[in-house]
Enzyme design. Structure first.
Site, PDB file in Angstrom:
ATOM      1  N   VAL A  11       0.834  -1.207   0.000  1.00 36.97           N
ATOM      2  CA  VAL A  11       0.000   0.000   0.000  1.00 36.97           C
ATOM      3  C   VAL A  11       0.872   1.261   0.000  1.00 36.97           C
ATOM      4  O   VAL A  11       0.647   2.181  -0.805  1.00 36.97           O
ATOM      5  CB  VAL A  11      -0.958  -0.007   1.218  1.00 36.97           C
ATOM      6  CG1 VAL A  11      -1.626   1.343   1.403  1.00 36.97           C
ATOM      7  CG2 VAL A  11      -2.019  -1.086   1.032  1.00 36.97           C
ATOM      8  N   TYR A  63      13.294   8.445  12.331  1.00 39.78           N
ATOM      9  CA  TYR A  63      12.171   9.387  12.240  1.00 39.78           C
ATOM     10  C   TYR A  63      12.639  10.836  12.106  1.00 39.78           C
ATOM     11  O   TYR A  63      11.874  11.708  11.710  1.00 39.78           O
ATOM     12  CB  TYR A  63      11.230   9.202  13.440  1.00 39.78           C
ATOM     13  CG  TYR A  63      10.251   8.066  13.235  1.00 39.78           C
ATOM     14  CD1 TYR A  63       9.002   8.289  12.692  1.00 39.78           C
ATOM     15  CD2 TYR A  63      10.603   6.760  13.555  1.00 39.78           C
ATOM     16  CE1 TYR A  63       8.109   7.254  12.482  1.00 39.78           C
ATOM     17  CE2 TYR A  63       9.723   5.710  13.355  1.00 39.78           C
ATOM     18  CZ  TYR A  63       8.475   5.964  12.812  1.00 39.78           C
ATOM     19  OH  TYR A  63       7.605   4.935  12.600  1.00 39.78           O
ATOM     20  N   GLN A  80      -4.745  -7.853   5.394  1.00 43.01           N
ATOM     21  CA  GLN A  80      -5.619  -9.029   5.501  1.00 43.01           C
ATOM     22  C   GLN A  80      -5.078 -10.156   4.636  1.00 43.01           C
ATOM     23  O   GLN A  80      -4.716  -9.927   3.485  1.00 43.01           O
ATOM     24  CB  GLN A  80      -7.021  -8.698   4.985  1.00 43.01           C
ATOM     25  CG  GLN A  80      -7.800  -7.718   5.808  1.00 43.01           C
ATOM     26  CD  GLN A  80      -8.978  -7.189   4.995  1.00 43.01           C
ATOM     27  OE1 GLN A  80      -8.928  -6.125   4.418  1.00 43.01           O
ATOM     28  NE2 GLN A  80     -10.057  -7.973   4.945  1.00 43.01           N
ATOM     29  N   HIS A 175     -15.211   1.595   7.688  1.00 45.41           N
ATOM     30  CA  HIS A 175     -14.529   1.053   6.504  1.00 45.41           C
ATOM     31  C   HIS A 175     -14.322  -0.425   6.827  1.00 45.41           C
ATOM     32  O   HIS A 175     -13.300  -0.830   7.348  1.00 45.41           O
ATOM     33  CB  HIS A 175     -13.191   1.757   6.264  1.00 45.41           C
ATOM     34  CG  HIS A 175     -12.355   1.059   5.222  1.00 45.41           C
ATOM     35  ND1 HIS A 175     -12.780   0.868   3.923  1.00 45.41           N
ATOM     36  CD2 HIS A 175     -11.135   0.458   5.291  1.00 45.41           C
ATOM     37  CE1 HIS A 175     -11.861   0.209   3.252  1.00 45.41           C
ATOM     38  NE2 HIS A 175     -10.854  -0.062   4.058  1.00 45.41           N
TER      39      HIS A 175
HETATM   40  P1  NAD Z   1       2.439  -4.955   3.668  1.00 46.74           P
HETATM   41  O1  NAD Z   1       2.675  -6.110   4.567  1.00 46.74           O
HETATM   42  O2  NAD Z   1       2.743  -5.094   2.226  1.00 46.74           O
HETATM   43  O3  NAD Z   1       3.287  -3.707   4.201  1.00 46.74           O
HETATM   44  C1  NAD Z   1       3.230  -3.279   5.532  1.00 46.74           C
HETATM   45  C2  NAD Z   1       4.543  -2.571   5.825  1.00 46.74           C
HETATM   46  O4  NAD Z   1       4.450  -2.006   7.134  1.00 46.74           O
HETATM   47  C3  NAD Z   1       5.753  -3.514   5.820  1.00 46.74           C
HETATM   48  O5  NAD Z   1       6.726  -3.029   4.912  1.00 46.74           O
HETATM   49  C4  NAD Z   1       6.243  -3.478   7.260  1.00 46.74           C
HETATM   50  O6  NAD Z   1       7.637  -3.595   7.380  1.00 46.74           O
HETATM   51  C5  NAD Z   1       5.745  -2.105   7.707  1.00 46.74           C
HETATM   52  N1  NAD Z   1       5.645  -1.966   9.162  1.00 46.74           N
HETATM   53  C6  NAD Z   1       5.056  -2.834  10.031  1.00 46.74           C
HETATM   54  N2  NAD Z   1       5.192  -2.374  11.296  1.00 46.74           N
HETATM   55  C7  NAD Z   1       5.864  -1.193  11.213  1.00 46.74           C
HETATM   56  C8  NAD Z   1       6.311  -0.260  12.173  1.00 46.74           C
HETATM   57  N3  NAD Z   1       6.076  -0.445  13.483  1.00 46.74           N
HETATM   58  N4  NAD Z   1       6.993   0.818  11.748  1.00 46.74           N
HETATM   59  C9  NAD Z   1       7.226   1.011  10.426  1.00 46.74           C
HETATM   60  N5  NAD Z   1       6.844   0.153   9.463  1.00 46.74           N
HETATM   61  C10 NAD Z   1       6.179  -0.947   9.851  1.00 46.74           C
HETATM   62  O7  NAD Z   1       0.924  -4.507   3.887  1.00 46.74           O
HETATM   63  P2  NAD Z   1       0.065  -3.570   2.918  1.00 46.74           P
HETATM   64  O8  NAD Z   1      -0.669  -4.416   1.952  1.00 46.74           O
HETATM   65  O9  NAD Z   1       0.934  -2.487   2.422  1.00 46.74           O
HETATM   66  O10 NAD Z   1      -1.046  -2.999   3.946  1.00 46.74           O
HETATM   67  C11 NAD Z   1      -0.704  -2.015   4.900  1.00 46.74           C
HETATM   68  C12 NAD Z   1      -1.944  -1.619   5.696  1.00 46.74           C
HETATM   69  O11 NAD Z   1      -2.860  -0.915   4.835  1.00 46.74           O
HETATM   70  C13 NAD Z   1      -2.726  -2.816   6.240  1.00 46.74           C
HETATM   71  O12 NAD Z   1      -3.178  -2.545   7.549  1.00 46.74           O
HETATM   72  C14 NAD Z   1      -3.901  -2.932   5.292  1.00 46.74           C
HETATM   73  O13 NAD Z   1      -4.997  -3.589   5.863  1.00 46.74           O
HETATM   74  C15 NAD Z   1      -4.163  -1.467   5.044  1.00 46.74           C
HETATM   75  N6  NAD Z   1      -5.022  -1.158   3.903  1.00 46.74           N
HETATM   76  C16 NAD Z   1      -5.925  -0.170   4.066  1.00 46.74           C
HETATM   77  C17 NAD Z   1      -6.793   0.171   3.064  1.00 46.74           C
HETATM   78  C18 NAD Z   1      -7.797   1.271   3.299  1.00 46.74           C
HETATM   79  O14 NAD Z   1      -8.723   1.459   2.517  1.00 46.74           O
HETATM   80  N7  NAD Z   1      -7.639   2.038   4.353  1.00 46.74           N
HETATM   81  C19 NAD Z   1      -6.739  -0.512   1.829  1.00 46.74           C
HETATM   82  C20 NAD Z   1      -5.781  -1.525   1.670  1.00 46.74           C
HETATM   83  C21 NAD Z   1      -4.930  -1.850   2.722  1.00 46.74           C
END
Ligand code: NAD
Length: 310
Positions: A11, A63, A80, A175
């Site tokens: 994302v 940061y 998910q 959402h």
């Molecule tokens: P992903 O696993 O591909 O990436 C998540 C990233 O977060 C990883 O690179 C990981 O290293 C990093 N991360 C985890 N903990 C961290 C921390 N404490 N500090 C810094 N970085 C950290 O997952 P994704 O597919 O990119 O999804 C990310 C989030 O976005 C999920 O919670 C997903 O459900 C959410 N999402 C939201 C929407 C929306 O409409 N709001 C849509 C799609 C996904």
């Protein structure tokens, strides 16, 4: 305009691409707890940027590197897996937000910064981030049901044979699985949806509307089943919200932010006016009795899950 993106997975990278392509920012910094991943993303995105707007994209390993950011986008945390609900991510991702927000706040201008939340379960994470950041709720904004609304408009556009641009219809509430389609307030070309259907001789009975609402709620599950995760839609939604803030557009978007205090405190998506100051006003949608009770139920689900983590 400097933007920081925290979490550069599927994302975060899609958001960076969409934000870069708006042409409204001059610098994007990327932070991820996986520094190798953030550096690789910055390299790849930097190469892509050389074909378009001149945006400086760097990975930062602390940061301190986000200092000077006007807007911080939080896309970190577990996503998910097939069959998982957003609420299944509650415990894991509340720890992620508890880790991130204090570090962000120690390195930004608290008087001006805006935080855009993407991490799921979105509304609960907005509540948590608002509490931890101590920022005014108007400046901690979740994309909320912007994406669900886009999904609704896409389906309706195909069904009605008109552009999404000519339809005004919102998804409100969580959402997530309890989101609510506001059928009562939907308009097409300044006609009520019912009047439009009558004039165009289109049949849109309650059973069809229920099927559409179901498809909107299940869109993420379908996409995750097919491609493992969702990213293009949320990337575009985040960039659109960012553009609305940067340009002080005062568009009405279904974003999530905190309202109320104490036991009445809740974050959910409602049609809200968004500009340079963040959320500047919230509209009370026109809902049927059934839709209103579904919205109340949605709020209760969000609040119950928030209470479980604080
Ligand atoms: P992903 O696993 O591909 O990436 C998540 C990233 O977060 C990883 O690179 C990981 O290293 C990093 N991360 C985890 N903990 C961290 C921390 N404490 N500090 C810094 N970085 C950290 O997952 P994704 O597919 O990119 O999804 C990310 C989030 O976005 C999920 O919670 C997903 O459900 C959410 N999402 C939201 C929407 C929306 O409409 N709001 C849509 C799609 C996904």
């Amino acid at each position: 305009m400097k933007i920081a993106i925290i979490g550069v997975g599927t994302v975060g990278s899609a958001v960076a691409t969409a934000v870069k392509n708006t042409g409204f920012v001059h610098e994007i910094v990327l932070f991820d707890k996986d520094g190798v991943r953030a550096r690789a993303a910055a390299e790849d995105l930097g190469h892509a940027a050389s074909f378009g707007f001149d945006v400086k994209i760097t990975a930062v390993n602390s940061y301190r590197g986000i200092r000077g950011s006007d807007i911080v986008i939080i896309a970190a945390g577990a996503n998910q897996k097939p069959g998982e609900t957003r609420m299944d991510l509650l415990n894991k991702n509340s720890e992620v937000i508890k880790d991130i927000i204090p570090r962000v706040m120690a390195n930004v201008d608290v008087k001006n910064v805006k935080i855009i939340m993407l991490t799921n379960p979105l509304d609960v994470m907005v509540m948590l981030a608002t509490k931890l950041s101590k920022l005014p709720p108007a400046r901690v904004i979740g994309t909320g049901t912007m994406l669900d609304t886009a999904r609704l408009l896409t389906i309706l556009s195909r069904q009605l044979g008109v552009s999404t641009q000519s339809i005004s219809a919102y998804v409100v509430g969580e959402h997530g699985d309890s989101s609510v389609v506001d059928w009562t307030g939907a308009t097409v070309g300044a006609l009520t949806l019912d009047d439009f259907c009558r004039q165009m001789k289109i049949s849109l009975p309650e059973t069809t509307r229920n099927t559409i609402s179901h498809r909107v709620r299940n869109a993420a599950y379908e996409i995750i089943r097919g491609r493992g995760a969702t990213w293009d839609g949320i990337g575009a939604a985040a960039a659109d919200l960012l553009r609305c803030i940067i340009n002080d557009e005062h568009r009405i978007l279904t974003v999530s932010c905190v309202s109320g205090t104490g036991n009445d405190m809740i974050a959910m998506s409602l049609p809200r006016v968004v500009g340079a100051g963040g959320v500047t006003a919230t509209l009370k949608p026109k809902l049927s009795t059934k839709e209103s009770s579904a919205l109340r139920r949605s709020g209760k689900i969000i609040r119950k899950n928030y209470d479980a983590i604080v």
